[in-house]
Design a protein around this motif. Structure first.
Motif: not given
Length: 140
Positions: A68-94
């Motif tokens: 979530a932190e590595v792949i999710g943050s890379l996808l978010i950073m480049i803006g690919l599947f951004t909303r889908f990648a945000s969900v596991p990141v938010i879950f992990t942070l919670c």
């Protein structure tokens, strides 16, 4: 199942720049470094000690958080599947805020709450025009 089509031109130029700034700051500068640190723990020689909140073992839980932190943050950073990648990141942070640091009080959770708010803002706004998703939607 009907897929939701995102309108990448819905945000103004300033809104897209703000979305880009959020994505690069939270995805690239803030969260990616935490994930890279976990990669070393995941593949190192030391025994893995990590919260097993889903009962599948500490190594698997660490792998999920790292992904979530590595792949999710890379996808978010480049803006690919951004909303889908945000969900596991938010879950992990919670999980980190409420289970790992739940007893630390607000001072121990404050940074995590800021991260959560940033990634929720990314989830709500989407990637904007200046993203891989925005570029791909123009080329269709």
């Amino acid at each position: 199942m009907k897929l939701i089509k995102y309108n990448y031109t819905a945000l103004s130029k300033q809104g897209s720049i703000a979305a880009l700034l959020l994505r690069v700051t939270f995805g690239g500068f803030l969260l990616f470094g935490h994930g890279i640190g976990k990669v070393g723990r995941l593949f190192g020689d030391e025994p893995i000690k990590f919260l097993d909140f889903i009962g599948l073992g500490a190594p698997f839980s660490l792998a999920l958080a790292t992904g979530a932190e590595v792949i999710g943050s890379l996808l978010i950073m480049i803006g690919l599947f951004t909303r889908f990648a945000s969900v596991p990141v938010i879950f992990t942070l919670c999980v980190a805020a409420f289970l790992v640091h739940g007893g630390d009080g607000f001072s121990g959770q404050e940074k995590l709450f800021l991260y959560i708010i940033g990634f929720v803002a990314i989830l709500i706004t989407g990637p904007g025009k200046y993203s891989v998703d925005g570029f791909l939607s123009k080329s269709k």
